[in-house]
Design a protein around this motif. Structure first.
Motif, PDB file in Angstrom:
ATOM      1  N   LEU A  98      -2.907  16.633 -11.078  1.00 16.87           N
ATOM      2  CA  LEU A  98      -3.324  15.514 -10.229  1.00 16.87           C
ATOM      3  C   LEU A  98      -4.479  15.908  -9.319  1.00 16.87           C
ATOM      4  O   LEU A  98      -5.380  15.101  -9.067  1.00 16.87           O
ATOM      5  N   GLU A  99      -4.464  17.129  -8.809  1.00 16.68           N
ATOM      6  CA  GLU A  99      -5.539  17.583  -7.915  1.00 16.68           C
ATOM      7  C   GLU A  99      -6.888  17.648  -8.632  1.00 16.68           C
ATOM      8  O   GLU A  99      -7.937  17.626  -7.988  1.00 16.68           O
ATOM      9  N   THR A 154     -12.308   4.378   1.676  1.00 18.95           N
ATOM     10  CA  THR A 154     -11.070   4.216   2.452  1.00 18.95           C
ATOM     11  C   THR A 154     -10.285   5.519   2.486  1.00 18.95           C
ATOM     12  O   THR A 154     -10.552   6.445   1.717  1.00 18.95           O
ATOM     13  N   ASP A 155      -9.288   5.556   3.361  1.00 22.71           N
ATOM     14  CA  ASP A 155      -8.475   6.762   3.475  1.00 22.71           C
ATOM     15  C   ASP A 155      -7.563   6.963   2.273  1.00 22.71           C
ATOM     16  O   ASP A 155      -6.962   8.032   2.117  1.00 22.71           O
ATOM     17  N   THR A 156      -7.451   5.957   1.422  1.00 23.03           N
ATOM     18  CA  THR A 156      -6.650   6.106   0.204  1.00 23.03           C
ATOM     19  C   THR A 156      -7.493   6.552  -0.990  1.00 23.03           C
ATOM     20  O   THR A 156      -6.989   6.662  -2.093  1.00 23.03           O
ATOM     21  N   GLY A 157      -8.784   6.766  -0.743  1.00 22.86           N
ATOM     22  CA  GLY A 157      -9.655   7.244  -1.805  1.00 22.86           C
ATOM     23  C   GLY A 157     -10.402   6.165  -2.548  1.00 22.86           C
ATOM     24  O   GLY A 157     -11.174   6.454  -3.456  1.00 22.86           O
ATOM     25  N   ARG A 158     -10.193   4.930  -2.182  1.00 19.76           N
ATOM     26  CA  ARG A 158     -10.917   3.844  -2.834  1.00 19.76           C
ATOM     27  C   ARG A 158     -12.382   3.893  -2.425  1.00 19.76           C
ATOM     28  O   ARG A 158     -12.719   4.094  -1.257  1.00 19.76           O
ATOM     29  N   VAL A 159     -13.285   3.731  -3.386  1.00 20.28           N
ATOM     30  CA  VAL A 159     -14.727   3.732  -3.127  1.00 20.28           C
ATOM     31  C   VAL A 159     -15.324   2.455  -3.701  1.00 20.28           C
ATOM     32  O   VAL A 159     -15.155   2.151  -4.883  1.00 20.28           O
ATOM     33  N   ASP A 160     -16.001   1.685  -2.848  1.00 19.37           N
ATOM     34  CA  ASP A 160     -16.678   0.460  -3.285  1.00 19.37           C
ATOM     35  C   ASP A 160     -18.160   0.572  -2.983  1.00 19.37           C
ATOM     36  O   ASP A 160     -18.555   1.011  -1.892  1.00 19.37           O
ATOM     37  N   GLN A 161     -18.972   0.164  -3.943  1.00 19.70           N
ATOM     38  CA  GLN A 161     -20.427   0.149  -3.747  1.00 19.70           C
ATOM     39  C   GLN A 161     -20.937  -1.279  -3.883  1.00 19.70           C
ATOM     40  O   GLN A 161     -20.587  -1.970  -4.847  1.00 19.70           O
ATOM     41  N   ARG A 162     -21.729  -1.723  -2.938  1.00 19.57           N
ATOM     42  CA  ARG A 162     -22.268  -3.079  -2.964  1.00 19.57           C
ATOM     43  C   ARG A 162     -23.749  -3.057  -2.587  1.00 19.57           C
ATOM     44  O   ARG A 162     -24.177  -2.223  -1.771  1.00 19.57           O
ATOM     45  N   TYR A 306       4.750   5.407  -3.294  1.00 21.46           N
ATOM     46  CA  TYR A 306       4.024   6.662  -3.083  1.00 21.46           C
ATOM     47  C   TYR A 306       3.153   6.506  -1.841  1.00 21.46           C
ATOM     48  O   TYR A 306       2.757   5.405  -1.475  1.00 21.46           O
ATOM     49  N   GLY A 307       2.893   7.621  -1.185  1.00 21.63           N
ATOM     50  CA  GLY A 307       2.095   7.570   0.026  1.00 21.63           C
ATOM     51  C   GLY A 307       2.138   8.900   0.730  1.00 21.63           C
ATOM     52  O   GLY A 307       2.461   9.931   0.141  1.00 21.63           O
ATOM     53  N   ALA A 308       1.818   8.885   2.016  1.00 25.40           N
ATOM     54  CA  ALA A 308       1.786  10.115   2.790  1.00 25.40           C
ATOM     55  C   ALA A 308       1.964   9.797   4.261  1.00 25.40           C
ATOM     56  O   ALA A 308       1.667   8.683   4.707  1.00 25.40           O
ATOM     57  N   ALA A 309       2.444  10.772   5.006  1.00 21.33           N
ATOM     58  CA  ALA A 309       2.610  10.655   6.462  1.00 21.33           C
ATOM     59  C   ALA A 309       3.417   9.418   6.843  1.00 21.33           C
ATOM     60  O   ALA A 309       3.123   8.749   7.823  1.00 21.33           O
ATOM     61  N   GLY A 310       4.426   9.099   6.020  1.00 16.71           N
ATOM     62  CA  GLY A 310       5.289   7.970   6.325  1.00 16.71           C
ATOM     63  C   GLY A 310       4.729   6.613   5.970  1.00 16.71           C
ATOM     64  O   GLY A 310       5.374   5.587   6.202  1.00 16.71           O
ATOM     65  N   THR A 311       3.514   6.568   5.407  1.00 14.46           N
ATOM     66  CA  THR A 311       2.895   5.305   5.022  1.00 14.46           C
ATOM     67  C   THR A 311       2.972   5.121   3.511  1.00 14.46           C
ATOM     68  O   THR A 311       2.534   5.989   2.755  1.00 14.46           O
ATOM     69  N   VAL A 312       3.544   4.013   3.060  1.00 12.90           N
ATOM     70  CA  VAL A 312       3.607   3.712   1.632  1.00 12.90           C
ATOM     71  C   VAL A 312       2.316   3.008   1.228  1.00 12.90           C
ATOM     72  O   VAL A 312       1.949   1.977   1.797  1.00 12.90           O
ATOM     73  N   LEU A 313       1.616   3.572   0.261  1.00 16.72           N
ATOM     74  CA  LEU A 313       0.344   3.013  -0.184  1.00 16.72           C
ATOM     75  C   LEU A 313       0.520   2.038  -1.338  1.00 16.72           C
ATOM     76  O   LEU A 313      -0.274   1.116  -1.506  1.00 16.72           O
ATOM     77  N   ILE A 340       1.353  12.525  -6.003  1.00 17.52           N
ATOM     78  CA  ILE A 340       0.218  11.605  -5.850  1.00 17.52           C
ATOM     79  C   ILE A 340      -0.038  11.354  -4.363  1.00 17.52           C
ATOM     80  O   ILE A 340      -1.183  11.336  -3.893  1.00 17.52           O
ATOM     81  N   GLY A 341       1.040  11.139  -3.606  1.00 22.36           N
ATOM     82  CA  GLY A 341       0.882  10.944  -2.175  1.00 22.36           C
ATOM     83  C   GLY A 341       0.238  12.139  -1.510  1.00 22.36           C
ATOM     84  O   GLY A 341      -0.648  11.991  -0.659  1.00 22.36           O
ATOM     85  N   GLU A 342       0.665  13.360  -1.879  1.00 21.09           N
ATOM     86  CA  GLU A 342       0.084  14.570  -1.286  1.00 21.09           C
ATOM     87  C   GLU A 342      -1.388  14.708  -1.623  1.00 21.09           C
ATOM     88  O   GLU A 342      -2.208  15.077  -0.775  1.00 21.09           O
ATOM     89  N   VAL A 343      -1.765  14.417  -2.876  1.00 23.70           N
ATOM     90  CA  VAL A 343      -3.149  14.543  -3.296  1.00 23.70           C
ATOM     91  C   VAL A 343      -4.037  13.547  -2.537  1.00 23.70           C
ATOM     92  O   VAL A 343      -5.117  13.901  -2.043  1.00 23.70           O
ATOM     93  N   LEU A 344      -3.586  12.295  -2.437  1.00 22.74           N
ATOM     94  CA  LEU A 344      -4.386  11.288  -1.746  1.00 22.74           C
ATOM     95  C   LEU A 344      -4.492  11.589  -0.252  1.00 22.74           C
ATOM     96  O   LEU A 344      -5.518  11.337   0.371  1.00 22.74           O
ATOM     97  N   ALA A 345      -3.425  12.138   0.318  1.00 17.99           N
ATOM     98  CA  ALA A 345      -3.448  12.457   1.749  1.00 17.99           C
ATOM     99  C   ALA A 345      -4.422  13.587   2.055  1.00 17.99           C
ATOM    100  O   ALA A 345      -4.971  13.657   3.160  1.00 17.99           O
ATOM    101  N   GLY A 346      -4.661  14.454   1.078  1.00 16.33           N
ATOM    102  CA  GLY A 346      -5.556  15.582   1.306  1.00 16.33           C
ATOM    103  C   GLY A 346      -7.014  15.280   1.064  1.00 16.33           C
ATOM    104  O   GLY A 346      -7.865  16.179   1.131  1.00 16.33           O
ATOM    105  N   ARG A 347      -7.319  14.004   0.816  1.00 18.03           N
ATOM    106  CA  ARG A 347      -8.718  13.654   0.511  1.00 18.03           C
ATOM    107  C   ARG A 347      -9.320  12.814   1.634  1.00 18.03           C
ATOM    108  O   ARG A 347      -8.639  12.197   2.383  1.00 18.03           O
TER     109      ARG A 347
END
Length: 347
Positions: A98-99, A154-162, A306-313, A340-347
């Motif tokens: 996953l990493e 975003t903090d969840t790793g989502r990237v949008d380009q406009r 799934y999520g991190a730091a107590g937040t469900v994404l 998955i939660g750990e990987v997203l939290a570390g990004r």
């Protein structure tokens, strides 16, 4: 619970184990030969008769063995004492795989592919929900004096380009001021709050930047109010073809494979189940009619958040026939969701 009830549960557990492994109805003689139940064949037959009368097992064909019902699987799942843990090597391999994902999309695709391989079922994962995401950074790049590229992360790793088409040319000084205005309004805010903040920018923007702010804000608001939580990633759909008999539509196997595939196509059906099973660290199992979805009467869903730091994404899980390896599936869903939660939290 009485010793008689305990013994009958052991008979039920043996029937579930054999049926999951062989796909064949299980008879009393086979149970006595394969399992150390400590009682005679006559006692096992009597226990099976009671289990059938109480609705835990059924006889799909005349002169055949018995198979578990949805009620029987539920009793089995509710009394699972231990979920088979993954080995340290398996856990390390999952995390490393996953990493290696380059972005959110890649991590989620890897997650469902891995979960489908581990469980040999259909794996589903929901994109991070809108309400749980915050703006980490907004980059504003001038492609030319009349066109801007916005990159929202975003903090969840989502990237949008406009792309923003400007009505007036902008110089470097104006671009810097615009970048500061937008960044102060957005960064660190949840997407809904960021949308409101951007909408209010034009009121206090310098006259020289007002047109650029309005055009940029319009594009950003459209981005911020989209619903990525309505997107699913699926993996392993072909695994369903290995279990066609489980969806034959007969008395022992309600539903059909076509019904289940149609439910998967109607992603809102799966999203509804995932949304109802997002307690952090808790795996939810819905068996057959417990899904309350007609097309999925012959299927079970094992899911969690799934999520991190107590937040469900978002939610993720596995969908397959009611005849599945519940202990192994529960362990796999819990492990992949955690990492998955750990990987997203570390990004």
């Amino acid at each position: 619970m009485s010793s008689t009830d305990d013994r009958r549960f052991e008979v039920l557990r043996a029937i579930v184990a054999d049926y999951v492994a062989t796909k064949e109805p299980v008879g009393s003689k086979v149970l006595v030969e394969r399992h150390n139940l400590g009682v005679s064949s006559a006692t096992v037959r009597n226990d099976m008769a009671v289990l059938e009368a109480e609705g835990y097992i059924t006889q799909p064909h005349t002169s055949s063995g018995r198979v578990p019902t949805d009620k029987g699987y539920r009793q089995f799942v509710d009394r699972i004492a231990e979920v088979k843990p993954l080995s340290p090597g398996e856990r390390r391999a999952i995390l490393e795989f996953l990493e290696s994902g380059v972005d959110l999309d890649d991590v989620l695709r890897r997650g469902v592919r891995l979960l489908a391989q581990l469980t040999r079922q259909v794996a589903v994962v929901q994109y991070p929900t809108l309400s749980a995401s915050s703006v980490r950074h907004l980059e504003v790049v001038a492609l030319n004096p009349a066109r801007l590229l916005l990159v929202l992360i975003t903090d969840t790793g989502r990237v949008d380009q406009r792309i923003v088409e400007l009505g007036e040319l902008i110089d470097d000084a104006g671009l810097s001021r615009l970048r500061v205005l937008l960044g102060s309004a957005l960064e660190g805010k949840r997407l809904a709050a960021a949308s409101v903040a951007v909408g209010e920018l034009a009121e206090n923007a310098p006259a020289s930047l007002r047109d650029a702010v309005i055009r940029t804000a319009t594009v950003l608001i459209e981005t911020l109010v989209e619903h990525p939580d309505e997107r699913l990633v699926l993996g392993g759909t072909a695994n369903l073809t290995r279990n066609v008999a489980d969806f034959s539509g007969s008395a022992g196997f309600p539903g059909s494979l076509r019904d289940l595939l149609e439910a998967l196509e109607e992603q809102v059906v799966v999203l509804k189940l995932l949304a109802a099973a997002q307690q952090p660290g808790t795996v939810t199992v819905r068996i057959g009619e417990e899904t309350q979805i007609e097309q999925m009467r012959g299927a079970s869903m094992v899911s969690t958040g799934y999520g991190a730091a107590g937040t469900v994404l978002g939610g993720m899980g596995v969908l397959g026939p009611t005849r599945m390896d519940y202990p192994g599936t529960i362990a796999s869903v819990a492990a992949v969701a955690r990492y998955i939660g750990e990987v997203l939290a570390g990004r």
